[in-house]
Every structure is written in C-alpha cells, then in structure tokens.
Design a protein around this motif. Structure first.
Motif, PDB file in Angstrom:
ATOM      1  N   ARG A 105       0.850  -1.199   0.000  1.00 14.96           N
ATOM      2  CA  ARG A 105       0.000   0.000   0.000  1.00 14.96           C
ATOM      3  C   ARG A 105       0.881   1.243   0.000  1.00 14.96           C
ATOM      4  NH1 ARG A 105      -3.771  -1.239   4.581  1.00 14.96           N
ATOM      5  NH2 ARG A 105      -3.059  -3.351   4.087  1.00 14.96           N
ATOM      6  N   GLY A 106       0.438   2.274  -0.725  1.00 13.03           N
ATOM      7  CA  GLY A 106       1.241   3.474  -0.933  1.00 13.03           C
ATOM      8  C   GLY A 106       1.856   3.524  -2.310  1.00 13.03           C
ATOM      9  N   SER A 107       1.853   2.390  -3.038  1.00 11.87           N
ATOM     10  CA  SER A 107       2.408   2.341  -4.389  1.00 11.87           C
ATOM     11  C   SER A 107       1.444   2.992  -5.384  1.00 11.87           C
ATOM     12  CB  SER A 107       2.675   0.898  -4.806  1.00 11.87           C
ATOM     13  OG  SER A 107       3.499   0.226  -3.878  1.00 11.87           O
ATOM     14  N   SER A 108       1.996   3.446  -6.497  1.00 10.15           N
ATOM     15  CA  SER A 108       1.160   3.985  -7.566  1.00 10.15           C
ATOM     16  C   SER A 108       0.726   2.859  -8.492  1.00 10.15           C
ATOM     17  CB  SER A 108       1.923   5.054  -8.348  1.00 10.15           C
ATOM     18  OG  SER A 108       3.074   4.494  -8.956  1.00 10.15           O
ATOM     19  N   GLY A 109      -0.166   3.202  -9.424  1.00 11.73           N
ATOM     20  CA  GLY A 109      -0.644   2.231 -10.400  1.00 11.73           C
ATOM     21  C   GLY A 109      -1.935   1.553 -10.037  1.00 11.73           C
ATOM     22  N   TYR A 110      -2.427   1.767  -8.812  1.00 14.45           N
ATOM     23  CA  TYR A 110      -3.639   1.097  -8.340  1.00 14.45           C
ATOM     24  C   TYR A 110      -4.721   2.099  -7.919  1.00 14.45           C
ATOM     25  CZ  TYR A 110      -0.325  -2.784  -8.098  1.00 14.45           C
ATOM     26  OH  TYR A 110       0.632  -3.724  -8.408  1.00 14.45           O
ATOM     27  N   GLY A 111      -4.530   3.358  -8.229  1.00 12.56           N
ATOM     28  CA  GLY A 111      -5.512   4.369  -7.879  1.00 12.56           C
ATOM     29  C   GLY A 111      -5.092   5.206  -6.684  1.00 12.56           C
ATOM     30  N   ARG A 112      -5.749   6.360  -6.527  1.00 10.18           N
ATOM     31  CA  ARG A 112      -5.398   7.302  -5.463  1.00 10.18           C
ATOM     32  C   ARG A 112      -5.638   6.737  -4.074  1.00 10.18           C
ATOM     33  NH1 ARG A 112      -7.864  13.173  -6.508  1.00 10.18           N
ATOM     34  NH2 ARG A 112      -7.056  13.383  -4.395  1.00 10.18           N
ATOM     35  N   SER A 113      -6.697   5.966  -3.909  1.00 17.70           N
ATOM     36  CA  SER A 113      -6.992   5.419  -2.581  1.00 17.70           C
ATOM     37  C   SER A 113      -5.881   4.483  -2.124  1.00 17.70           C
ATOM     38  CB  SER A 113      -8.336   4.681  -2.596  1.00 17.70           C
ATOM     39  OG  SER A 113      -9.396   5.577  -2.844  1.00 17.70           O
TER      40      SER A 113
END
Length: 785
Positions: free
Chosen positions: A597-605
């Motif tokens: 969690r905190g990574s990009s590529g999966y949406g802002r949430s």
C-alpha cells in the motif's frame, strides 16, 4: 495531524488538504470555500500576483530585488568525444529522448561508457558524445529552433543539479543555472521560438561558515546518537566499507550549530526545515538578453515551467509537494495566476497549450481514482471557462502525456497493471471541427463526452485513438517529432535494457545505437520473465507485484527468496530488466518485488492507504507478501531476505525490527532509520513533500517516533547490511550509519557500504556492479544452508 489527502481521524478524503497556497486571497476567490470555483482573475484587478500568492510576502517580487539572483551563463570548454574509445558496456541503456525540429535527430542519455552522458545523432545513423564529463545527465531537451540542446546534470552523482546547454555539434557548452556552490537547478520548457529555456533555481542553503557556533551532535527521538559524523567516517575500518575509489573530499558531517541548525541550514530535532525559495526564469543560452523572471515560491517543494503558449503570454507551472501537485496558468505580462487545477503525481511534464492557447491539455487525477486527460478551456485572458475529461479509462491511469509541438496531437501512455499501452490521438479545440463536425462537437467514437465533468463553456475533444504495438512492456518517455504519427519512444522490458524506438509509419524500429536484446546480459543466461502476483493483506486489501523464479527450479520446490521493496513510496514495480534481480536469480535466489500500500498504479486510494498510521499496515504488508510466496509453494520460509532502496530501505529496516523472526537477513539501501534525524538532515524541498507523506516533524512527532526503526532497534535479530551513496542529501548517509552502529552495539552482525561519487541513486556502471555483487554476496552467504 499530517497534511494529506485524507483525514487520518475520520478516514474521509479532504477536498484540499494542508496549508492552502491561497492563504490571504479574498474569500470570494479562495478555492477552499465550499462550492467555490478555483480562483480566476475577474478583470477588475482581483487576480493575485504570483509572488504574492506563492511567497506570502514581497520578498520574491522582482521589483523589490528580493528574488534569487538571476542565473548567468558560464562558458565551459568543449567536451565532445569521438566514439572510438573502448565501449564499457555492450548491453548499455539509452533513455530520455528529445527530438530536433525535423524529428530525424535525437538527443538522449546513454551509459555505454559507464556513466549516463549526453549523446545525439540521427534516428537511423551514427551518434556522437556531446559531453564527456563524468557528471551523470538526468534530463535532456532539444530547442524548437534546433540550435541548442539543454540538459541537467548531477555533479559527483549528488542531489544538487545544474542546467547546461550545448550546440548539436558539441560547441558552445555552458552552464545556464546551478553553477553557484550549494545551489541547484533543473530544466523547464523552451520558448516556442527557441530563444530562451525555462530553468528553476534553488537558493543555496544557509551556512554557519567558519567561526560559527560550536557544533553539537543531533539526537533522534529514539535517544540514539544521530548522524553527527567526523570527517572521513566512511573510510573507517570495520563499520564502513568504501566502494568506488578514493574519496575526492571528506564525507559530510551532520552536525548542528549552536543556533539549532546544521551547517547546511537544516534544523535539528525534527523542527521545520529552513524555508527554501525556488525561482523560475527564462534564460537566453546566447547570453544576449537578461534572464526573465517568471515565478518564485518560498518554502517550495517543487516548481517547474512545463509549457509556454505560442505567443508567450501564458505559462503552465507545476507546483506543490507530492500528493498535492497543482497546475497553475500564469499570465507572463503581470505574473498573475489566472487559474489552477490539481494534477497527478508522477511525470512532471503535465501538459501543454493548444495553438490558440484557449485549451490546456492536462494529465490530472482531479476528483477521480485514476489520472485522465483533461481539457481545460480558457478565455482570452487565461481564465477558466470549462473543464472536460477528454480521455479516460475506468481501471487504469494516464501516466505519460506528450503534446505535439504544434499542439494538435498527443501521445498517451496508459499504465495497465504495470504494462504500458500507447495511443496516438488528434487534439481538437472548440473552434475546430472534429472529423468534419462543426463547433467542436465530438462525433461518435471521440473520447470527449466520456466521464465528462464539463462546466460552462465549449467542449474540446480528442479524435479516435490509434493504438501502437510495442515490442517491450513499459514506455518511460515519448519524444514528439514533426510527424505526429512518428514519435521516438523510450522503452524498457523484462528481456532487455532501456532503449529508443522510432515509430516510423506505424512500425516500431529500434534505433541502431540502442543495444540489441541479445546483448542485454553476457553469457548464455537469459533474463527471467516475471509473473504477476496478487497477494492479499491481512486487512483484505489487494496488493500486487512481480515474481522472478530462479532458473532450474522444479514446480513446487520452495526456494530461498529475496523480498525487494521499491522506493517512493509512490513508485511501482514494473516488468523491466533489473541487473540486481538478474544477479540474484543467477545465484539461485528467487525475487519477489511487491507493491505494498502506498504504491502507484492502483488508484489514489491505494496511494493514500499508507498515510499516517496506515504506515504500520504497510510494514505488515511486507510480511503478508512473504507469507503469500510461502503459501504458494515458491519461497522457503527458512530462507527469506528483505531488501530495498530509499523508502524501500526504510521498509527493510522496519520489517527487520517489526518482524524480527521472519527474515534471515536484510540489505537496506539509502533508507531512513529515524524520522527525526531524517527531517533534520534532508533537503528542505524533500522535507516539504515528506511531511505530507509520513507526518509533520513537530505535530506528528510521536507518530514518527513510533514509526522509526531506531525506536525498535532492541528487537533486531537478523544480520543487516546498509548501503549508501556518499553524496546523498535526500536521505543522508547518517541514517545508515546510526542503524549499523546501534546494531553492532547490540551484538548483531552489521555492515555499512558507502559508494563513492554517488548520491541517492547509483548512476555509474562500476558502482552499480560493485553494489549488486556485494549485496548478493551478503544475501547468498546468509541464506545458504
């Protein structure tokens, strides 16, 4: 509570969080008022001057003389070199292309001589080295008139950069900005006629200087001695191993003067860093005209000039810390902001103007999970009249937007679960017909109405998209050319090193000076193609990542496994060739590279899911990813290692002390070990962004203390290696030194490796080779048996 995009008490997203840059603006125009539009000039003198709005004071007003000194070009000796010397790397990389006006000549970065350097030449012919200096090159931009190539370098591989330019034949090399000791500069866009290039200059930090107050060591919140290190600390036997040659200067000493500031101007004890001023100018490479001031912001995290309208009247600026980026439209005649819009993190080149400057095309995640292409409609004075989503996808984001130089077409790169999909589209403004339709009304198949958030004003649209077949998985940059259907693209993939392709008549042609796929690695051991993984965290959140299986393993045979954690935290693991992974799998070690969690590529949430106390869950994600690999029958639970770079280095240290019995060893590269000492020592603009992501060094002191690996050092059981670049001012080397020292004091095996002539990112081929072999030796030794 830390300033972020989500209220950490209620869990609800804030419409705009943190200190507003519109503080002091009349309430009627402030965007934070419920239901209020973004501020625009009303034609009656209520628009705000840029230096008033951003600097909260007249210090940056050029009329007052308070802005930074304008940069002056500094001539340098020519540094071209014929390509007749020994080739250091057969499998070299080429990246960051920028095309000349014809589109047949390209300037780019290449490390074929072991260091990222500036090269140029035809897309279908021989190329030549333009700057043989050893300072790594990190950005390139060819002027629209073809007379100059501007580029950014990182002297000694450090974090302070400077902007240079050179003629395409290698003559006239000069520094445009960043030549002053302690200053830093980076590139912006060119004027459309090529007469000037925008640069952003950071003021040199305050220095206590000779005879200043006596220094005292920094102490972190954990109570452990902080990074107050004597000169030459990185050459000592035992605690540190210096790689990469003899030092050219003593390593920096992180000490605090009696006024509470370190010699480089930072404050100790987690207090606010000394505010930094960023100023932007238009600089004439010829030096015939004085630099033109555009903008200045005190306490800035970032400030970049991304585009100028064809007539030069409007400028597009990108500002703000990560998670709170903004696009500003500025009237260059009076430096007033005419409108603004939140934009996505990631690539700093966020968009461009249409030929008539009445439409601004932007890559933005405003009011949405995934970034999309927005059309921002402007009136004659640059004020916002409408906003439309021009192109979008429901489950993936737009990660690259390259608008043609004439503003009539664009290349769109979409991030689809880590793999790029590239499209070429035509851009149509309201005054132009779209496929024969008058008045800018989009026909069936055009992307304008989909997901529209149109306000009052005519609609801009894009034409039907033309997909481009790519030979490799990831697009890292697109350089538009005179042919809208023939850009030059930088590609990376799991089976090759970075290279450049010319999209000629719909076919992707590898440029002859990019390395061949078969030269990616020496010998007969091909790269491993990774498999996607979708672990589930203990709280039910779906994670991601890629698994690299060591050759020769039979199905169901558990293997020693290295969990490798990326930086950011907003980076993303992509299926691209990584020499470190190749080194590890070649030794029989599997590699699992997850997206916690905190990574990009999966949406802002997903990006926001690690804010505040959510970081404890991110640390648990590492253990959950390891458990997933074990339960899948891939990883041996008795032979696990963890390693990572930057934020991944922090997560490595945190995993070793939060889950001390899970991993046999760890390798932390340029990672934070104590947030108090990190905030005291990092660059001011980095501290601004980090406060949003991790927590405020004062208001969130207790949270940061509890998140710091140093606060749990007594739990450490596994041997640890820490690796750092000598000139890293992003995460100072003291973060590694204090953790290694504390581990050794507690009887735990620990080693510190320092790479000479490197900063936060290791750019030289010889140092990268030393690093990966040293790290792999360490891991193999501790996982054997």
């Amino acid at each position: 509570m830390a300033a972020d995009a989500r209220d950490q008490l209620t869990g609800r997203r804030a419409e705009r969080a943190g200190p507003s840059p519109w503080a002091g603006v009349p309430e009627a125009t402030a965007p934070d008022a419920p239901g209020a539009p973004w501020p625009v000039a009303d034609g009656l003198g209520t628009a705000t001057r840029l230096w008033d709005l951003l600097d909260a004071g007249p210090a940056a007003d050029p009329a007052s003389g308070g802005s930074l000194p304008a940069p002056a070009p500094l001539l340098l000796p020519d540094a071209t070199a014929p390509d007749d010397g020994p080739t250091v790397l057969a499998g070299h990389g080429c990246w960051y292309p920028s095309a000349d006006p014809s589109g047949r000549q390209v300037a780019f970065i290449c490390d074929r001589r072991g260091v990222p350097q500036l090269w140029a030449g035809p897309v279908d012919g021989d190329v030549h080295l333009l700057d043989a200096d050893p300072d790594p090159v990190i950005e390139v931009s060819w002027s629209p008139d073809g007379r100059w190539i501007a580029y950014t370098t990182a002297p000694e591989g450090g974090e302070l950069t400077r902007v240079l330019c050179v003629r395409p034949d290698g003559t006239g090399r000069r520094v445009l900005a960043g030549a002053e000791p302690g200053s830093s500069a980076h590139l912006g866009c060119w004027r459309r006629d090529g007469s000037a290039v925008a640069v952003t200059v950071a003021e040199p930090p305050a220095n206590s200087g000779p005879g200043g107050p006596e220094a005292a060591p920094v102490r972190g919140d954990s109570g452990a001695p902080g990074p107050s290190l004597p000169p030459g600390w990185d050459m000592r036997d035992g605690h540190a191993v210096l790689l990469g040659g003899q030092p050219s200067a003593p390593a920096p000493s992180f000490a605090v003067a009696g006024d509470g500031r370190t010699p480089d101007g930072h404050r100790a004890g987690g207090e606010e860093p000394v505010p930094l001023t960023l100023s932007t100018y238009l600089v004439d490479p010829e030096g015939a005209s004085a630099p033109v001031f555009l903008a200045s912001e005190r306490g800035a995290a970032t400030l970049r000039v991304c585009d100028l309208s064809r007539d030069g009247r409007l400028a597009l600026l990108r500002r703000g810390p990560r998670g709170r980026r903004e696009a500003l439209v500025v009237d260059t005649r009076d430096l007033r902001i005419t409108c603004s819009l939140p934009v996505a993190d990631g690539d700093p080149w966020i968009g461009g103007f249409s030929p008539d400057r009445r439409t601004l095309w932007l890559r933005s995640d405003h009011d949405r999970e995934f970034a999309a292409l927005y059309a921002l409609r402007l009136d004659a004075r640059g004020r916002r009249t409408g906003l439309t989503v021009a192109a979008e996808r429901p489950d993936c984001g737009l990660e690259l937007l390259a608008v043609d130089r004439d503003g009539r077409g664009a290349a769109l790169a979409w991030n689809v679960r880590g793999v790029s999909e590239l499209e070429i589209v035509a851009l149509h403004t309201a005054a132009e017909p779209v496929d024969g339709t008058a008045g800018g009304t989009a026909p069936p198949g055009a992307a304008a109405p989909a997901g529209s958030t149109t306000m009052a004003g005519p609609v801009a649209a894009v034409g039907p998209a033309r997909g481009v077949s790519l030979p490799h998985e990831v697009v890292t940059r697109v350089a538009t050319t005179a042919d809208p259907d023939g850009p030059v693209v930088a590609l990376s993939g799991s089976q090759r090193r970075p290279g450049l392709w010319w999209l000629h008549q719909g076919t992707a042609l590898r440029t002859p000076w990019s390395s061949r796929d078969e030269d990616t690695v020496p010998g007969d051991r091909p790269p491993v193609r990774p498999e996607p993984m979708r672990p589930t965290a203990r709280d039910g959140l779906a994670l991601g990542g890629w698994y690299y299986r060591a050759p020769g393993r039979t199905p169901g045979e558990p293997a020693p496994c290295v969990i490798h954690l990326h930086g950011g935290p907003e980076d993303q693991e992509r299926p691209v060739f990584d020499p470190l992974y190749h080194e590890l799998v070649g030794r029989g070690l599997d590699v699992f590279a997850p997206d916690v969690r905190g990574s990009s590529g999966y949406g802002r949430s997903f990006v926001d899911a690690d804010l505040g106390t959510g970081r404890f869950a991110a640390i648990d994600d590492v253990a959950d990813c390891a458990a997933h690999a074990i339960l899948a029958g891939l990883a041996d639970p008795r032979r696990l290692a963890v390693m990572g770079h930057s934020y991944g280095g922090y997560l490595t240290l945190a995993s070793l002390v939060w889950h001390p019995d899970l991993f046999r060893t760890g390798v932390a590269v340029c990672g934070m070990s104590d947030f108090a000492t990190f905030f005291a020592g990092t660059e001011p603009w980095i501290a601004r962004s980090a406060a949003h992501k991790y927590g405020h060094p004062e208001r969130d002191r207790e949270l940061l203390r509890s998140l710091s690996p140093m606060s749990r050092i007594d739990a450490l059981r596994a041997p640890v290696m820490a690796v750092h670049g000598q000139h890293d001012t992003n995460v100072p080397p003291g973060e590694s030194e204090q953790f290694v020292r504390a581990a050794r004091d507690r009887g735990v095996e620990a080693e510190l490796v320092v790479l000479q002539h490197e900063g936060h990112d290791f750019r030289r081929a010889d140092n990268r080779r030393l690093f990966r072999r040293t790290a792999a030796d360490w891991i193999q030794r501790h996982l054997s048996g």
